[in-house]
Design an enzyme around this catalytic site. Structure first.
Site, PDB file in Angstrom:
ATOM      1  N   SER A 140      -2.255  -8.196   6.468  1.00  0.00           N
ATOM      2  CA  SER A 140      -0.988  -7.663   5.938  1.00  0.00           C
ATOM      3  C   SER A 140       0.150  -8.059   6.865  1.00  0.00           C
ATOM      4  O   SER A 140      -0.046  -8.232   8.075  1.00  0.00           O
ATOM      5  CB  SER A 140      -1.054  -6.132   5.887  1.00  0.00           C
ATOM      6  OG  SER A 140       0.227  -5.600   5.641  1.00  0.00           O
ATOM      7  N   TYR A 155      -3.051   1.445  10.363  1.00  0.00           N
ATOM      8  CA  TYR A 155      -3.199   0.372   9.361  1.00  0.00           C
ATOM      9  C   TYR A 155      -2.805  -0.975   9.985  1.00  0.00           C
ATOM     10  O   TYR A 155      -3.509  -1.966   9.822  1.00  0.00           O
ATOM     11  CB  TYR A 155      -2.329   0.690   8.148  1.00  0.00           C
ATOM     12  CG  TYR A 155      -2.381  -0.336   7.025  1.00  0.00           C
ATOM     13  CD1 TYR A 155      -3.509  -0.474   6.221  1.00  0.00           C
ATOM     14  CD2 TYR A 155      -1.283  -1.150   6.750  1.00  0.00           C
ATOM     15  CE1 TYR A 155      -3.545  -1.400   5.185  1.00  0.00           C
ATOM     16  CE2 TYR A 155      -1.303  -2.063   5.706  1.00  0.00           C
ATOM     17  CZ  TYR A 155      -2.442  -2.183   4.927  1.00  0.00           C
ATOM     18  OH  TYR A 155      -2.472  -3.103   3.902  1.00  0.00           O
TER      19      TYR A 155
HETATM   20  N1  LIG Z   1      -0.254  -3.850  -1.996  1.00  0.00           N
HETATM   21  C1  LIG Z   1       0.308  -4.247  -0.882  1.00  0.00           C
HETATM   22  O1  LIG Z   1       1.533  -4.136  -0.701  1.00  0.00           O
HETATM   23  C2  LIG Z   1      -0.518  -4.893   0.198  1.00  0.00           C
HETATM   24  C3  LIG Z   1       0.153  -5.531   1.253  1.00  0.00           C
HETATM   25  C4  LIG Z   1      -0.585  -6.110   2.263  1.00  0.00           C
HETATM   26  C5  LIG Z   1      -1.969  -6.071   2.225  1.00  0.00           C
HETATM   27  N2  LIG Z   1      -2.592  -5.450   1.183  1.00  0.00           N
HETATM   28  C6  LIG Z   1      -4.053  -5.427   1.196  1.00  0.00           C
HETATM   29  O2  LIG Z   1      -4.540  -6.016   0.018  1.00  0.00           O
HETATM   30  C7  LIG Z   1      -5.818  -5.457  -0.309  1.00  0.00           C
HETATM   31  C8  LIG Z   1      -5.829  -4.980  -1.746  1.00  0.00           C
HETATM   32  O3  LIG Z   1      -4.885  -3.958  -1.883  1.00  0.00           O
HETATM   33  P1  LIG Z   1      -4.251  -3.495  -3.275  1.00  0.00           P
HETATM   34  O4  LIG Z   1      -2.816  -3.286  -3.008  1.00  0.00           O
HETATM   35  O5  LIG Z   1      -4.702  -4.372  -4.359  1.00  0.00           O
HETATM   36  O6  LIG Z   1      -4.904  -2.035  -3.373  1.00  0.00           O
HETATM   37  P2  LIG Z   1      -5.683  -1.268  -4.533  1.00  0.00           P
HETATM   38  O7  LIG Z   1      -5.728   0.152  -4.075  1.00  0.00           O
HETATM   39  O8  LIG Z   1      -5.116  -1.588  -5.877  1.00  0.00           O
HETATM   40  O9  LIG Z   1      -7.138  -1.910  -4.449  1.00  0.00           O
HETATM   41  C9  LIG Z   1      -7.999  -1.654  -3.377  1.00  0.00           C
HETATM   42  C10 LIG Z   1      -9.404  -1.615  -3.922  1.00  0.00           C
HETATM   43  O10 LIG Z   1     -10.317  -1.437  -2.821  1.00  0.00           O
HETATM   44  C11 LIG Z   1     -11.317  -0.541  -3.250  1.00  0.00           C
HETATM   45  N3  LIG Z   1     -11.954   0.092  -2.076  1.00  0.00           N
HETATM   46  C12 LIG Z   1     -11.446   1.071  -1.274  1.00  0.00           C
HETATM   47  N4  LIG Z   1     -12.351   1.403  -0.334  1.00  0.00           N
HETATM   48  C13 LIG Z   1     -13.443   0.627  -0.555  1.00  0.00           C
HETATM   49  C14 LIG Z   1     -14.700   0.514   0.074  1.00  0.00           C
HETATM   50  N5  LIG Z   1     -15.035   1.291   1.127  1.00  0.00           N
HETATM   51  N6  LIG Z   1     -15.595  -0.387  -0.400  1.00  0.00           N
HETATM   52  C15 LIG Z   1     -15.273  -1.158  -1.471  1.00  0.00           C
HETATM   53  N7  LIG Z   1     -14.095  -1.100  -2.115  1.00  0.00           N
HETATM   54  C16 LIG Z   1     -13.192  -0.213  -1.657  1.00  0.00           C
HETATM   55  C17 LIG Z   1     -10.604   0.459  -4.134  1.00  0.00           C
HETATM   56  O11 LIG Z   1     -11.508   1.161  -4.978  1.00  0.00           O
HETATM   57  C18 LIG Z   1      -9.670  -0.468  -4.911  1.00  0.00           C
HETATM   58  O12 LIG Z   1     -10.267  -0.989  -6.078  1.00  0.00           O
HETATM   59  C19 LIG Z   1      -6.053  -4.342   0.716  1.00  0.00           C
HETATM   60  O13 LIG Z   1      -6.852  -4.844   1.766  1.00  0.00           O
HETATM   61  C20 LIG Z   1      -4.657  -4.046   1.218  1.00  0.00           C
HETATM   62  O14 LIG Z   1      -4.671  -3.474   2.508  1.00  0.00           O
HETATM   63  C21 LIG Z   1      -1.903  -4.859   0.173  1.00  0.00           C
END
Ligand SMILES: NC(=O)c1ccc[n+]([C@@H]2O[C@H](COP(=O)([O-])OP(=O)(O)OC[C@H]3O[C@@H](n4cnc5c(N)ncnc54)[C@H](O)[C@@H]3O)[C@@H](O)[C@H]2O)c1
Length: 249
Positions: A140, A155
């Site tokens: 991130s 985080y």
């Molecule tokens: N959305 C943002 O702004 C953003 C920015 C930077 C990084 N990210 C990263 O991108 C990735 C995806 O995020 P997103 O925004 O799509 O979130 P999201 O919440 O839509 O999806 C995350 C998914 O991970 C699953 N999950 C959670 N804990 C888990 C576990 N222990 N085992 C297996 N699955 C698990 C959840 O059920 C969910 O389906 C994450 O790693 C997040 O940190 C997101």
């Protein structure tokens, strides 16, 4: 078709508006056969069925090493090999430094960092046997700029750890022709913020983004496709920013 017949695992890919789901969809559109791993088996299966025929939905909590090993085993048994792993599963919490309790630290570090280690360890033996593979790890912009957007310091620490882990894996696994890279998204509109991101905060954040918009899941999925495909065949240990210019080094 950039992923014809490639077998791809995407963790945390059941969330309907999530980055993992968008990535799984794009991989399938490019000819990949996708295994969607997520906490809930029925949601993972439904998400896989949504992609069409020949995809797999499996329950896998990435913080559980045995669950990761079982899932990788199922993918090899049923789909024959493992070409791509996207370590996407992640959670975040908007906490200030003094409010981080031991259980907050454990939860955030476990899913984001320990999960990346365990799931990578689960696929590496098969990729080594094949002498090929690509692993993409979701970090991130919070790791690079010290948070300040939504997630707390724990985080940022977890996602900083992901960058170090991915680079070290790239160095160690290069001789096996396994590439490992990271992606650093900026603010992407998904459900990870749990409705806690207000319109005012979104407008404030957008002011600092040269491309003048927040990201969408497909912006990140496109970078995953590049790293998964042979277009990136000489790229390993890299960090790909997908942030609209929010952070320019
Ligand atoms: N959305 C943002 O702004 C953003 C920015 C930077 C990084 N990210 C990263 O991108 C990735 C995806 O995020 P997103 O925004 O799509 O979130 P999201 O919440 O839509 O999806 C995350 C998914 O991970 C699953 N999950 C959670 N804990 C888990 C576990 N222990 N085992 C297996 N699955 C698990 C959840 O059920 C969910 O389906 C994450 O790693 C997040 O940190 C997101």
């Amino acid at each position: 078709m950039l992923l014809s017949d490639k077998i791809c695992i995407v963790t945390g890919a059941a969330s309907p508006r999530g980055i993992g789901r968008a990535t799984a969809r794009l991989f399938a559109q490019h000819g990949g056969r996708v295994a969607i791993l997520d906490l809930d088996e029925s949601q993972a299966k439904a998400a896989a069925a949504d992609l069409g025929e020949g995809h797999l939905g499996l329950a896998c909590d990435v913080t559980d090493k045995q669950a990761c090993l079982n899932a990788a085993g199922r993918v090899t048994d049923e789909l024959g090999r493992i070409d791509v792993l996207v370590n996407n599963a992640g959670i975040t919490q908007p906490l200030k430094i003094m409010d981080i309790k031991p259980e907050n630290y454990d939860a955030v570090l476990d899913v984001n960092l320990r999960g990346t280690l365990f799931m990578s360890q689960a696929v590496i033996p098969q990729m080594r046997r094949q002498r090929s593979g690509s692993i993409a790890c979701m970090s991130s912009v919070s790791a690079q700029r010290g948070g300040g957007i939504f997630g707390g310091p724990h985080y940022s620490a977890a996602k900083g750890g992901v960058l170090g882990l991915a680079k070290a894996m790239a160095r160690e696994l290069g001789p096996d022709n396994i590439r490992v890279n990271s992606i650093t998204p900026g603010l992407i509109q998904t459900d990870i913020t749990g409705g806690k991101l207000t319109d005012d905060l979104k407008a404030e954040i957008t002011k600092g983004i040269p491309l003048n918009r927040l990201g969408v899941a497909d912006d990140v999925a496109n970078a995953c496709l590049f790293l998964a495909s042979d277009l990136s065949s000489y790229i390993t240990g890299a960090v790909i920013d997908v942030n609209g210019g929010m952070l320019i080094h």
